[in-house]
Design an enzyme around this catalytic site. Structure first.
Site, PDB file in Angstrom:
ATOM      1  N   SER A   1       0.802  -1.195   0.038  1.00 23.39           N
ATOM      2  CA  SER A   1       0.065  -0.026  -0.079  1.00 23.39           C
ATOM      3  C   SER A   1       0.911   1.219   0.160  1.00 23.39           C
ATOM      4  O   SER A   1       0.429   2.489  -0.355  1.00 23.39           O
ATOM      5  CB  SER A   1      -0.935  -0.019   1.051  1.00 23.39           C
ATOM      6  OG  SER A   1      -0.165  -0.114   2.531  1.00 23.39           O
TER       7      SER A   1
ATOM      8  N   ASN B   1       7.983  -8.504  -0.928  1.00 22.18           N
ATOM      9  CA  ASN B   1       8.181  -7.379  -0.705  1.00 22.18           C
ATOM     10  C   ASN B   1       8.455  -6.654   0.770  1.00 22.18           C
ATOM     11  O   ASN B   1       9.102  -6.071   1.267  1.00 22.18           O
ATOM     12  CB  ASN B   1       7.745  -6.260  -1.620  1.00 22.18           C
ATOM     13  CG  ASN B   1       7.838  -4.879  -1.401  1.00 22.18           C
ATOM     14  OD1 ASN B   1       8.792  -4.149  -1.750  1.00 22.18           O
ATOM     15  ND2 ASN B   1       6.959  -4.190  -0.721  1.00 22.18           N
TER      16      ASN B   1
ATOM     17  N   SER C   1      18.139  -7.152  -0.620  1.00 24.14           N
ATOM     18  CA  SER C   1      18.820  -5.683  -0.238  1.00 24.14           C
ATOM     19  C   SER C   1      20.362  -6.049  -0.512  1.00 24.14           C
ATOM     20  O   SER C   1      20.928  -7.269  -0.443  1.00 24.14           O
ATOM     21  CB  SER C   1      18.829  -5.259   1.022  1.00 24.14           C
ATOM     22  OG  SER C   1      19.588  -4.258   1.297  1.00 24.14           O
TER      23      SER C   1
ATOM     24  N   TYR D   1      18.489  -6.975  10.123  1.00 26.05           N
ATOM     25  CA  TYR D   1      17.852  -6.931   8.957  1.00 26.05           C
ATOM     26  C   TYR D   1      18.923  -7.600   7.847  1.00 26.05           C
ATOM     27  O   TYR D   1      18.396  -8.372   6.782  1.00 26.05           O
ATOM     28  CB  TYR D   1      17.903  -5.413   8.568  1.00 26.05           C
ATOM     29  CG  TYR D   1      17.408  -4.995   7.211  1.00 26.05           C
ATOM     30  CD1 TYR D   1      16.123  -4.778   6.942  1.00 26.05           C
ATOM     31  CD2 TYR D   1      18.309  -4.679   6.262  1.00 26.05           C
ATOM     32  CE1 TYR D   1      15.727  -4.477   5.639  1.00 26.05           C
ATOM     33  CE2 TYR D   1      17.880  -4.310   5.023  1.00 26.05           C
ATOM     34  CZ  TYR D   1      16.512  -4.291   4.646  1.00 26.05           C
ATOM     35  OH  TYR D   1      16.041  -3.603   3.576  1.00 26.05           O
TER      36      TYR D   1
ATOM     37  N   ALA E   1      20.874 -10.136   8.299  1.00 26.82           N
ATOM     38  CA  ALA E   1      20.732 -11.584   8.296  1.00 26.82           C
ATOM     39  C   ALA E   1      19.454 -12.311   7.357  1.00 26.82           C
ATOM     40  O   ALA E   1      19.666 -13.084   6.598  1.00 26.82           O
ATOM     41  CB  ALA E   1      20.896 -11.914   9.609  1.00 26.82           C
TER      42      ALA E   1
ATOM     43  N   ILE F   1      16.885   3.441  -1.678  1.00 24.32           N
ATOM     44  CA  ILE F   1      15.871   3.836  -2.238  1.00 24.32           C
ATOM     45  C   ILE F   1      15.094   4.988  -1.595  1.00 24.32           C
ATOM     46  O   ILE F   1      15.078   4.949  -0.173  1.00 24.32           O
ATOM     47  CB  ILE F   1      14.660   2.746  -2.564  1.00 24.32           C
ATOM     48  CG1 ILE F   1      15.265   1.535  -2.789  1.00 24.32           C
ATOM     49  CG2 ILE F   1      13.677   3.277  -3.281  1.00 24.32           C
ATOM     50  CD1 ILE F   1      14.327   0.125  -2.593  1.00 24.32           C
TER      51      ILE F   1
HETATM   52  N1  LIG Z   1      14.175   1.601   1.246  1.00 27.19           N
HETATM   53  C1  LIG Z   1      15.428   1.149   0.852  1.00 27.19           C
HETATM   54  O1  LIG Z   1      16.265   1.961   0.840  1.00 27.19           O
HETATM   55  C2  LIG Z   1      15.568  -0.311   0.519  1.00 27.19           C
HETATM   56  C3  LIG Z   1      16.866  -0.834   0.180  1.00 27.19           C
HETATM   57  C4  LIG Z   1      17.028  -1.953  -0.255  1.00 27.19           C
HETATM   58  C5  LIG Z   1      15.890  -2.894  -0.113  1.00 27.19           C
HETATM   59  N2  LIG Z   1      14.791  -2.533   0.442  1.00 27.19           N
HETATM   60  C6  LIG Z   1      13.705  -3.559   0.369  1.00 27.19           C
HETATM   61  O2  LIG Z   1      12.658  -2.992  -0.244  1.00 27.19           O
HETATM   62  C7  LIG Z   1      11.257  -3.663   0.086  1.00 27.19           C
HETATM   63  C8  LIG Z   1      10.499  -2.416   0.403  1.00 27.19           C
HETATM   64  O3  LIG Z   1      10.914  -1.526   1.306  1.00 27.19           O
HETATM   65  P1  LIG Z   1      10.277  -0.059   1.400  1.00 27.19           P
HETATM   66  O4  LIG Z   1      11.606   0.998   1.304  1.00 27.19           O
HETATM   67  O5  LIG Z   1       9.272   0.416   0.334  1.00 27.19           O
HETATM   68  O6  LIG Z   1       9.870   0.067   2.777  1.00 27.19           O
HETATM   69  P2  LIG Z   1       8.762   0.965   3.647  1.00 27.19           P
HETATM   70  O7  LIG Z   1       8.585   2.121   3.099  1.00 27.19           O
HETATM   71  O8  LIG Z   1       9.058   0.729   5.119  1.00 27.19           O
HETATM   72  O9  LIG Z   1       7.301  -0.178   3.530  1.00 27.19           O
HETATM   73  C9  LIG Z   1       7.499  -1.288   4.220  1.00 27.19           C
HETATM   74  C10 LIG Z   1       6.263  -2.268   3.655  1.00 27.19           C
HETATM   75  O10 LIG Z   1       6.281  -3.401   4.621  1.00 27.19           O
HETATM   76  C11 LIG Z   1       5.006  -3.729   4.829  1.00 27.19           C
HETATM   77  N3  LIG Z   1       5.052  -4.368   6.210  1.00 27.19           N
HETATM   78  C12 LIG Z   1       5.830  -4.409   7.268  1.00 27.19           C
HETATM   79  N4  LIG Z   1       5.670  -5.236   8.206  1.00 27.19           N
HETATM   80  C13 LIG Z   1       4.734  -6.109   7.657  1.00 27.19           C
HETATM   81  C14 LIG Z   1       4.070  -7.227   7.878  1.00 27.19           C
HETATM   82  N5  LIG Z   1       4.261  -7.999   8.983  1.00 27.19           N
HETATM   83  N6  LIG Z   1       2.983  -7.777   7.267  1.00 27.19           N
HETATM   84  C15 LIG Z   1       2.623  -7.330   5.861  1.00 27.19           C
HETATM   85  N7  LIG Z   1       3.397  -6.111   5.531  1.00 27.19           N
HETATM   86  C16 LIG Z   1       4.185  -5.567   6.197  1.00 27.19           C
HETATM   87  C17 LIG Z   1       4.341  -2.333   5.437  1.00 27.19           C
HETATM   88  O11 LIG Z   1       2.889  -2.304   5.258  1.00 27.19           O
HETATM   89  P3  LIG Z   1       2.280  -1.457   6.411  1.00 27.19           P
HETATM   90  O12 LIG Z   1       2.512  -0.060   6.079  1.00 27.19           O
HETATM   91  O13 LIG Z   1       0.816  -1.807   6.016  1.00 27.19           O
HETATM   92  O14 LIG Z   1       2.578  -1.987   7.816  1.00 27.19           O
HETATM   93  C18 LIG Z   1       4.864  -1.353   4.141  1.00 27.19           C
HETATM   94  O15 LIG Z   1       3.971  -1.720   3.031  1.00 27.19           O
HETATM   95  C19 LIG Z   1      11.602  -4.099   1.475  1.00 27.19           C
HETATM   96  O16 LIG Z   1      11.960  -5.536   1.302  1.00 27.19           O
HETATM   97  C20 LIG Z   1      12.977  -3.561   2.034  1.00 27.19           C
HETATM   98  O17 LIG Z   1      13.579  -4.136   2.674  1.00 27.19           O
HETATM   99  C21 LIG Z   1      14.535  -1.241   0.712  1.00 27.19           C
END
Ligand SMILES: NC(=O)c1ccc[n+]([C@@H]2O[C@H](COP(=O)([O-])OP(=O)(O)OC[C@H]3O[C@@H](n4cnc5c(N)ncnc54)[C@H](OP(=O)(O)O)[C@@H]3O)[C@@H](O)[C@H]2O)c1
Length: 243
Positions: A9, A86, A138, A152, A154, A184
């Site tokens: 979302s 994701n 990641s 994270y 691990a 990101i």
């Molecule tokens: N941002 C970065 O720099 C970065 C870098 C490398 C990899 N990533 C990876 O990219 C992916 C997306 O990250 P993002 O940056 O978009 O993160 P984000 O903005 O923090 O969003 C995290 C998402 O995960 C959901 N989520 C968390 N806990 C959950 C659970 N228990 N059950 C279902 N949904 C859950 C959240 O949903 P709710 O809001 O509904 O809780 C939200 O939609 C992740 O796998 C992250 O590790 C991010």
């Protein structure tokens, strides 16, 4: 064709959903807390792209909620073509203050959630002899830099290992691949201080963090037939890191 993106979302998951919806896929928006955002996204994609959209609240660290979500998807859509794992959390805390409870929470969402969804949906895809699983890990899963994110890192390294086992087990019918993004621009980084962001940016050859759309482009490509020979791959997308 349809796709489930966990945690979709907001952030990267939302960009991935929009990319698939734009290309005519029916979509499943999964969230845990962000219900309003999920409903808004559903309305937006249904009215803009004329696709079917389901919104399902499911905490992916809870097996019974995963089972309910899968049942609802198969009841309403009959099958699932693509799973994008994701959803994740990042609890950056002082290394010495991080507890076993913190560590387990991260693993349960990021790693065990990915394991359960891939196993349960993968078995159904295997029965149908078609499917596609895309994991979001990641660069932290490949090389670790900051002990504050030890849990994270691990969990993200574990996803790389899951990729190889699932690709092996579900062959030759299901392609399983993992994307390893660098930084990101999403909420995950909204509390980083400016000096830290500048320091990290200076290590990136493109001299900026990625926009979610740039990672979503790859997550979409892997789900299409244009990526038909890409399997069991760990794909890094980080703007180039200075060495
Ligand atoms: N941002 C970065 O720099 C970065 C870098 C490398 C990899 N990533 C990876 O990219 C992916 C997306 O990250 P993002 O940056 O978009 O993160 P984000 O903005 O923090 O969003 C995290 C998402 O995960 C959901 N989520 C968390 N806990 C959950 C659970 N228990 N059950 C279902 N949904 C859950 C959240 O949903 P709710 O809001 O509904 O809780 C939200 O939609 C992740 O796998 C992250 O590790 C991010």
């Amino acid at each position: 064709m349809n796709v489930l993106v966990t945690g979709s979302s907001r952030g990267l998951g939302k960009s991935i959903i929009l990319e698939y919806a734009k290309n005519g896929y029916d979509i499943v928006i999964n969230h845990n807390n962000s219900h309003e955002e999920a409903l808004k996204l559903k309305d937006y994609v249904e009215s803009t792209y004329k696709v079917r959209a389901l919104v399902i609240r499911c905490d992916i660290s809870k097996e019974n909620e995963i089972d309910d979500m899968i049942e609802e998807i198969y009841k309403k859509f009959g099958h699932l073509d693509i799973l994008v794992n994701n959803a994740s959390i990042a609890l950056d805390q002082d290394f010495e203050l991080k507890t076993k409870k913190d560590f387990m929470k991260t693993l349960e969402i990021n790693l065990v959630g990915t394991y359960l969804l891939s196993k349960k949906i993968g078995i159904k895809m295997l029965e149908a002899k078609k499917g596609n699983i895309i994991n979001i890990s990641s660069t932290n899963g490949i090389e670790t830099t900051y002990p504050e994110s030890i849990d994270y890192d691990a969990s993200k390294a574990g996803i790389i290992s899951l990729t190889h086992n699932f690709a092996n087990y579900f062959a030759p019918y299901i392609r399983v691949n993992t994307i390893c993004p660098g930084w990101i621009n999403t909420d995950m980084n909204k509390n980083l201080d400016e000096d830290f962001i500048n320091k990290e940016t200076s290590k990136i050859l493109l001299n900026r963090f990625a926009e979610p759309q740039e990672i979503a482009n790859l997550a979409y490509f892997l789900g299409t037939d244009k990526a038909s020979y890409i399997n069991d791959s760990i794909i890094r997308i980080d703007g180039g890191i200075k060495r």
